[in-house]
Design a protein around this motif. Structure first.
Motif, PDB file in Angstrom:
ATOM      1  N   ALA A  32       0.812  -1.225   0.000  1.00 28.14           N
ATOM      2  CA  ALA A  32       0.000   0.000   0.000  1.00 28.14           C
ATOM      3  C   ALA A  32       0.840   1.268   0.000  1.00 28.14           C
ATOM      4  CB  ALA A  32      -0.933  -0.005   1.215  1.00 28.14           C
ATOM      5  N   GLY A  33       2.156   1.150   0.174  1.00 30.73           N
ATOM      6  CA  GLY A  33       2.998   2.332   0.238  1.00 30.73           C
ATOM      7  C   GLY A  33       3.109   2.933   1.625  1.00 30.73           C
ATOM      8  N   VAL A  34       2.677   2.193   2.648  1.00 35.15           N
ATOM      9  CA  VAL A  34       2.753   2.689   4.027  1.00 35.15           C
ATOM     10  C   VAL A  34       4.214   2.752   4.469  1.00 35.15           C
ATOM     11  CG1 VAL A  34       2.274   2.037   6.428  1.00 35.15           C
ATOM     12  CG2 VAL A  34       0.454   1.953   4.710  1.00 35.15           C
ATOM     13  N   ASN A  35       4.597   3.880   5.067  1.00 32.95           N
ATOM     14  CA  ASN A  35       5.981   4.018   5.522  1.00 32.95           C
ATOM     15  C   ASN A  35       6.098   4.414   6.996  1.00 32.95           C
ATOM     16  OD1 ASN A  35       5.317   6.808   5.341  1.00 32.95           O
ATOM     17  ND2 ASN A  35       6.092   6.879   3.236  1.00 32.95           N
ATOM     18  N   LEU A  36       4.966   4.589   7.678  1.00 37.05           N
ATOM     19  CA  LEU A  36       5.013   4.888   9.116  1.00 37.05           C
ATOM     20  C   LEU A  36       3.707   4.474   9.769  1.00 37.05           C
ATOM     21  CD1 LEU A  36       6.564   7.820  10.965  1.00 37.05           C
ATOM     22  CD2 LEU A  36       4.173   7.341  11.434  1.00 37.05           C
ATOM     23  N   VAL A  37       3.784   3.897  10.963  1.00 37.41           N
ATOM     24  CA  VAL A  37       2.585   3.558  11.725  1.00 37.41           C
ATOM     25  C   VAL A  37       2.761   4.010  13.174  1.00 37.41           C
ATOM     26  CG1 VAL A  37       1.837   1.614  10.298  1.00 37.41           C
ATOM     27  CG2 VAL A  37       3.456   1.216  12.164  1.00 37.41           C
ATOM     28  N   SER A  38       1.643   4.326  13.809  1.00 35.93           N
ATOM     29  CA  SER A  38       1.628   4.649  15.243  1.00 35.93           C
ATOM     30  C   SER A  38       1.295   3.382  16.005  1.00 35.93           C
ATOM     31  CB  SER A  38       0.587   5.726  15.541  1.00 35.93           C
ATOM     32  OG  SER A  38       0.924   6.940  14.913  1.00 35.93           O
ATOM     33  N   VAL A  39       2.120   3.057  16.992  1.00 34.41           N
ATOM     34  CA  VAL A  39       2.011   1.777  17.703  1.00 34.41           C
ATOM     35  C   VAL A  39       1.900   2.041  19.203  1.00 34.41           C
ATOM     36  CG1 VAL A  39       3.173  -0.418  18.209  1.00 34.41           C
ATOM     37  CG2 VAL A  39       3.349   0.589  15.921  1.00 34.41           C
ATOM     38  N   GLY A  40       1.120   1.189  19.872  1.00 35.43           N
ATOM     39  CA  GLY A  40       1.096   1.180  21.332  1.00 35.43           C
ATOM     40  C   GLY A  40       0.137   2.166  21.969  1.00 35.43           C
ATOM     41  N   ILE A  41      -0.783   2.738  21.220  1.00 37.96           N
ATOM     42  CA  ILE A  41      -1.621   3.817  21.746  1.00 37.96           C
ATOM     43  C   ILE A  41      -2.461   3.357  22.937  1.00 37.96           C
ATOM     44  CG2 ILE A  41      -3.533   5.373  21.190  1.00 37.96           C
ATOM     45  CD1 ILE A  41      -2.334   5.572  18.364  1.00 37.96           C
ATOM     46  N   PHE A  42      -3.040   2.169  22.839  1.00 35.58           N
ATOM     47  CA  PHE A  42      -3.879   1.654  23.938  1.00 35.58           C
ATOM     48  C   PHE A  42      -3.317   0.334  24.465  1.00 35.58           C
ATOM     49  CE2 PHE A  42      -6.893   4.276  21.427  1.00 35.58           C
ATOM     50  CZ  PHE A  42      -7.218   5.195  22.406  1.00 35.58           C
ATOM     51  N   SER A  43      -2.031   0.325  24.730  1.00 37.36           N
ATOM     52  CA  SER A  43      -1.345  -0.931  25.068  1.00 37.36           C
ATOM     53  C   SER A  43      -0.900  -1.025  26.520  1.00 37.36           C
ATOM     54  CB  SER A  43      -0.107  -1.103  24.169  1.00 37.36           C
ATOM     55  OG  SER A  43      -0.480  -1.159  22.824  1.00 37.36           O
ATOM     56  N   ALA A  66       0.667  -5.968  35.480  1.00 43.35           N
ATOM     57  CA  ALA A  66       0.495  -5.731  36.912  1.00 43.35           C
ATOM     58  C   ALA A  66       1.509  -4.675  37.321  1.00 43.35           C
ATOM     59  CB  ALA A  66       0.703  -7.022  37.708  1.00 43.35           C
ATOM     60  N   GLU A  67       1.354  -4.158  38.541  1.00 41.19           N
ATOM     61  CA  GLU A  67       2.174  -3.025  38.941  1.00 41.19           C
ATOM     62  C   GLU A  67       3.668  -3.285  38.789  1.00 41.19           C
ATOM     63  OE1 GLU A  67       2.797   0.069  42.703  1.00 41.19           O
ATOM     64  OE2 GLU A  67       1.149  -1.381  42.713  1.00 41.19           O
ATOM     65  N   ASP A  68       4.112  -4.479  39.097  1.00 39.95           N
ATOM     66  CA  ASP A  68       5.538  -4.774  39.033  1.00 39.95           C
ATOM     67  C   ASP A  68       5.874  -5.817  37.981  1.00 39.95           C
ATOM     68  OD1 ASP A  68       6.314  -2.996  41.145  1.00 39.95           O
ATOM     69  OD2 ASP A  68       5.441  -4.426  42.568  1.00 39.95           O
ATOM     70  N   THR A  69       5.016  -5.928  36.976  1.00 41.65           N
ATOM     71  CA  THR A  69       5.232  -6.898  35.895  1.00 41.65           C
ATOM     72  C   THR A  69       5.220  -6.168  34.559  1.00 41.65           C
ATOM     73  OG1 THR A  69       4.075  -8.594  37.192  1.00 41.65           O
ATOM     74  CG2 THR A  69       4.403  -9.027  34.835  1.00 41.65           C
ATOM     75  N   TRP A  70       6.238  -6.428  33.733  1.00 44.05           N
ATOM     76  CA  TRP A  70       6.340  -5.781  32.429  1.00 44.05           C
ATOM     77  C   TRP A  70       6.432  -6.835  31.336  1.00 44.05           C
ATOM     78  CZ3 TRP A  70       5.948  -0.512  32.350  1.00 44.05           C
ATOM     79  CH2 TRP A  70       6.136   0.159  33.561  1.00 44.05           C
ATOM     80  N   ASP A  71       5.851  -6.538  30.177  1.00 46.70           N
ATOM     81  CA  ASP A  71       5.926  -7.452  29.032  1.00 46.70           C
ATOM     82  C   ASP A  71       6.208  -6.622  27.773  1.00 46.70           C
ATOM     83  OD1 ASP A  71       5.724  -9.332  27.069  1.00 46.70           O
ATOM     84  OD2 ASP A  71       3.568  -9.708  27.327  1.00 46.70           O
ATOM     85  N   PHE A  72       7.486  -6.542  27.409  1.00 43.77           N
ATOM     86  CA  PHE A  72       7.889  -5.821  26.205  1.00 43.77           C
ATOM     87  C   PHE A  72       8.216  -6.760  25.044  1.00 43.77           C
ATOM     88  CE2 PHE A  72       9.108  -2.746  29.580  1.00 43.77           C
ATOM     89  CZ  PHE A  72       8.362  -1.660  29.137  1.00 43.77           C
ATOM     90  N   ALA A  73       8.175  -8.050  25.278  1.00 41.70           N
ATOM     91  CA  ALA A  73       8.641  -8.987  24.243  1.00 41.70           C
ATOM     92  C   ALA A  73       7.836  -8.850  22.962  1.00 41.70           C
ATOM     93  CB  ALA A  73       8.568 -10.419  24.777  1.00 41.70           C
ATOM     94  N   TRP A  74       6.522  -8.753  23.087  1.00 41.68           N
ATOM     95  CA  TRP A  74       5.691  -8.641  21.881  1.00 41.68           C
ATOM     96  C   TRP A  74       5.974  -7.351  21.124  1.00 41.68           C
ATOM     97  CZ3 TRP A  74       2.123  -4.737  21.017  1.00 41.68           C
ATOM     98  CH2 TRP A  74       1.855  -3.891  22.119  1.00 41.68           C
ATOM     99  N   LEU A  75       6.186  -6.233  21.863  1.00 47.67           N
ATOM    100  CA  LEU A  75       6.453  -4.954  21.213  1.00 47.67           C
ATOM    101  C   LEU A  75       7.850  -4.954  20.597  1.00 47.67           C
ATOM    102  CD1 LEU A  75       5.494  -2.154  20.480  1.00 47.67           C
ATOM    103  CD2 LEU A  75       6.195  -1.358  22.754  1.00 47.67           C
ATOM    104  N   ASP A  76       8.807  -5.611  21.243  1.00 47.03           N
ATOM    105  CA  ASP A  76      10.132  -5.755  20.642  1.00 47.03           C
ATOM    106  C   ASP A  76      10.010  -6.401  19.262  1.00 47.03           C
ATOM    107  OD1 ASP A  76      11.194  -4.784  22.992  1.00 47.03           O
ATOM    108  OD2 ASP A  76      11.935  -6.726  23.701  1.00 47.03           O
ATOM    109  N   GLU A  77       9.219  -7.458  19.189  1.00 46.57           N
ATOM    110  CA  GLU A  77       9.082  -8.189  17.928  1.00 46.57           C
ATOM    111  C   GLU A  77       8.377  -7.333  16.880  1.00 46.57           C
ATOM    112  OE1 GLU A  77       7.809 -12.662  16.409  1.00 46.57           O
ATOM    113  OE2 GLU A  77       7.303 -12.018  18.447  1.00 46.57           O
ATOM    114  N   VAL A  78       7.349  -6.610  17.294  1.00 42.98           N
ATOM    115  CA  VAL A  78       6.642  -5.738  16.346  1.00 42.98           C
ATOM    116  C   VAL A  78       7.574  -4.655  15.810  1.00 42.98           C
ATOM    117  CG1 VAL A  78       4.832  -3.987  16.165  1.00 42.98           C
ATOM    118  CG2 VAL A  78       4.343  -6.167  17.294  1.00 42.98           C
ATOM    119  N   MET A  79       8.329  -4.027  16.689  1.00 40.02           N
ATOM    120  CA  MET A  79       9.254  -2.974  16.263  1.00 40.02           C
ATOM    121  C   MET A  79      10.289  -3.540  15.285  1.00 40.02           C
ATOM    122  SD  MET A  79       8.558   0.004  17.942  1.00 40.02           S
ATOM    123  CE  MET A  79      10.065   0.934  18.262  1.00 40.02           C
TER     124      MET A  79
END
Length: 680
Positions: A46-57, A64-77
């Motif tokens: 489609a010619g897309v060259n930029l997307v906005s990611v993570g807006i409602f993530s 949880a307060e002390d739990t983080w999950d960046f693995a999926w976003l790492d892969e998307v990036m």
């Protein structure tokens, strides 16, 4: 800046050359992993060259307060970078996760009637909550730390549509913050009492702790209290924007920061001209509201966004490929609308064209909102139109970075007049500030005349004619600026209910139009608002509604351009103009609507010699917009009609559209042509 964003990610094919940005909000967390690679493949198609990611993530990133999950976003990036697609990474603070609101319900907004806005939708947070701020900035810091060096990252997207659902919060947090804001503004309680006119209705305060937001009251709340609360609420959101921005600039000083405004329709709570300097480039969301002025409103909003941006290129962060999901009836766009809507934004200065969203959701509140990839999939007319637009935008790469060429006519749009003119306890509750400004704009389009939407922060002297509809709030300094504008050769046009109050919403005494009375050379003792359905005839064959004024001419040089023929003001002036130095100041005392203004405007514009630049055959049917930069002068011709329009040759290279052998340009229904002309 926007046209070079992609160089940070190497461009769509490793090419750092400036180009227009094309893309969408991308929400991969809504889809199985197997879909992601197909998404990137279709983006390239489609010619897309930029997307906005993570807006409602937020809930996915921090389960949880002390739990983080960046693995999926790492892969998307990583996937997006490998596909040549840059990322505008959101800070994800727009909607708090359930664990946070369960642990800290004190972050939830409260309405004027004392009701709590509960989780279950979005933007359920108080702009002034110190608890929310602490958790939000912790998330921002974690994101910025992790992705500071990622090659896909080209920009930061703070929150999302700040204030869309939570601009006015009346909680105890808001009350405390409001009092702090008032202390900073007025210093003493006595100064506040003077500004708020608290001698009326026994409202005099003796201690800051007595002051509250304008919650539900027994009658009309103090009008200056209401106006200050609007100012405060906009500032509270701006303060949150600044707080997130400062963390991002600390950790990623070379990555630009933006947030998406909502310059459209009735969105009025955020004073966007006041916010514009807080971000590295202005971004806007816009959705068409079906109606008789729908595309004029789109042009108006895009034009105003350019004015807020100071004429510099800006980013169209969201619009729709077809139907939305939140209107009473959600009508699909017609063939040609997708391209025309997009290119009309580009004409008015957008260097980025993005949609909500990339892939249409299968679940959730926005599942019937259109997207670049619809429910029908890529084998669809809609996706083929999306890919066609991508190719068109690629052909327009030469105009990337160019700015709009100033028009001779400016329309002054003032947020504080918008707020104050529509408050309660006024001569009429039917006044619509934005509609009046839009009517003037539509009338100019009907005459084929370019105009710029400008704010009071702009250099008003750039325009030979300045139209200031319902400029209700006129502080002394602005009155002096407008007087100087006219005396130095500018031609001011203003309307009913203008110049009436100062910055404290106090009436300028001595008769209306108050601060502009001497400049206009008229005096009004009493307003004459009209009842719904009532109208008056003017002797120039136009019809007025909503408002009339009982005008007395006070300067011998003031010319009466039209008089009332019927109604209580029959025989009295309806439209006046007074010479002022090298310029003039005109006053229109009733609402004439688009048709009446189209008839009147040629007389009002005559002293400045302003006429359409278009051939006579195209005037009214075609909207002209000009951008100018190192690559040339780019003339956009936008067909405002559902008919084919022939435009005689205007010269230049045709970037979009086609000309016949005689140079005539044929614009099909809702079509857009773009010509590149040499810079004079």
């Amino acid at each position: 800046m926007i046209s070079t964003l992609l160089s940070r990610a190497g461009g769509a094919d490793g090419d750092p050359a400036p180009r227009l940005v094309y893309g969408a909000d991308y929400n991969p967390e809504q889809w199985p992993r197997a879909v992601w690679e197909e998404d990137v493949r279709l983006m390239r198609e489609a010619g897309v060259n930029l997307v906005s990611v993570g807006i409602f993530s937020w809930a996915r990133l921090q389960p949880a307060e002390d739990t983080w999950d960046f693995a999926w976003l790492d892969e998307v990036m990583d996937l997006l970078h490998e596909g040549g697609v840059g990322v505008d990474l959101a800070t994800a603070t727009a909607s708090p996760p359930p664990w946070l609101t369960t642990a800290h319900p004190e972050i939830l907004p409260v309405t004027a009637t004392g009701e709590t806005l509960w989780p279950g939708a979005r933007q359920h947070w108080r702009p002034t909550s110190p608890v929310f701020r602490r958790y939000a900035l912790r998330l921002v810091r974690a994101l910025a730390t992790r992705y500071a060096g990622h090659p896909a990252l080209v920009a930061w997207h703070v929150n999302n549509e700040l204030g869309c659902h939570n601009v006015y919060d009346y909680s105890d947090d808001a009350a405390r913050a409001f009092r702090d804001w008032l202390r900073a503004r007025y210093s003493t309680v006595d100064a506040l009492n003077s500004a708020w006119g608290t001698a009326f209705w026994s409202q005099r305060y003796t201690d800051w702790e007595q002051i509250l937001p304008p919650r539900l009251a027994a009658s009309h709340p103090n009008p200056t209290q209401q106006l200050d609360f609007k100012r405060f609420s906009s500032d509270a959101l701006k303060d949150h924007l600044r707080a997130e921005r400062e963390v991002l600039r600390e950790l990623t000083p070379d990555i630009p920061v933006t947030t998406n405004f909502m310059v459209m329709g009735g969105t009025r709570g955020m004073n966007y001209p006041d916010w514009a300097d807080e971000i590295d480039f202005v971004s806007n969301d816009h959705y068409v509201h079906p109606g008789p002025q729908d595309r004029d409103e789109l042009s108006f909003s895009a034009n105003l966004t350019s004015g807020i941006s100071g004429g510099r290129p800006w980013f169209l962060m969201e619009h729709s490929t077809s139907a939305v999901n939140w209107q009473p009836v959600n009508v699909a766009k017609r063939p040609g609308d997708l391209v025309r809507d997009s290119l009309l934004h580009v004409a008015h200065g957008a260097d980025a064209v993005c949609f909500f969203q990339w892939r249409q959701s299968a679940a959730g509140a926005e599942k019937y909102h259109s997207a670049m990839v619809p429910h029908a999939g890529a084998d669809s007319e809609l996706f083929r139109a999306v890919a066609g637009l991508g190719a068109t935008l690629e052909s327009l790469a030469p105009l990337a970075g160019s700015e709009r060429e100033p028009a001779r006519v400016g329309i002054l749009y003032d947020w504080e007049s918008w707020w104050a003119s529509e408050q309660d306890s006024h001569p009429t509750s039917l006044l619509d500030y934005r509609q009046e400004a839009l009517d003037w704009y539509s009338a100019l389009l009907a005459l084929g005349i370019r105009a710029d939407l400008v704010t009071t922060r702009a250099d008003l002297h750039r325009h030979q004619v300045l139209i200031a509809p319902v400029l209700h709030v006129v502080p002394a300094d602005l009155a002096k600026t407008l007087t100087r504008y006219a005396e130095q050769g500018g031609h001011l046009i203003t309307t009913y209910f203008s110049g009436v109050v100062d910055e404290h919403d106090h009436v300028w005494l001595g008769g209306y139009p108050g601060a502009l009375r001497d400049l206009l050379g008229i005096h009004i003792e009493e307003f004459g608002p009209l009842l719904p359905g009532d109208s008056v005839e003017l002797d120039d064959a136009t019809t007025g509604t909503l408002w009339t004024d009982r005008i007395t001419v006070t300067d011998s040089g003031t010319e009466v351009l039209a008089r009332y023929r019927t109604g209580e003001q029959s025989g009295r002036p309806a439209v006046t103009r007074r010479p002022a130095g090298g310029g003039s100041a005109a006053y229109v005392s009733t609402r004439l609507g688009v048709e009446g203004l189209t008839s009147l405007l040629p007389r009002l514009l005559e002293p400045a010699g302003v006429e359409s630049e278009l051939p006579a055959e195209a005037r009214g049917s075609v909207e002209p917009v000009v951008r100018r930069g190192a690559g040339g002068r780019f003339l956009f011709l936008v067909n405002r009609t559902d008919d084919t329009v022939q435009v005689p040759g205007l010269g230049g290279d045709v970037l979009v559209g086609a000309t016949g052998a005689d140079g005539t340009l044929t614009l099909g229904p809702r079509a857009v042509a773009v010509l590149r002309q040499p810079v004079a």
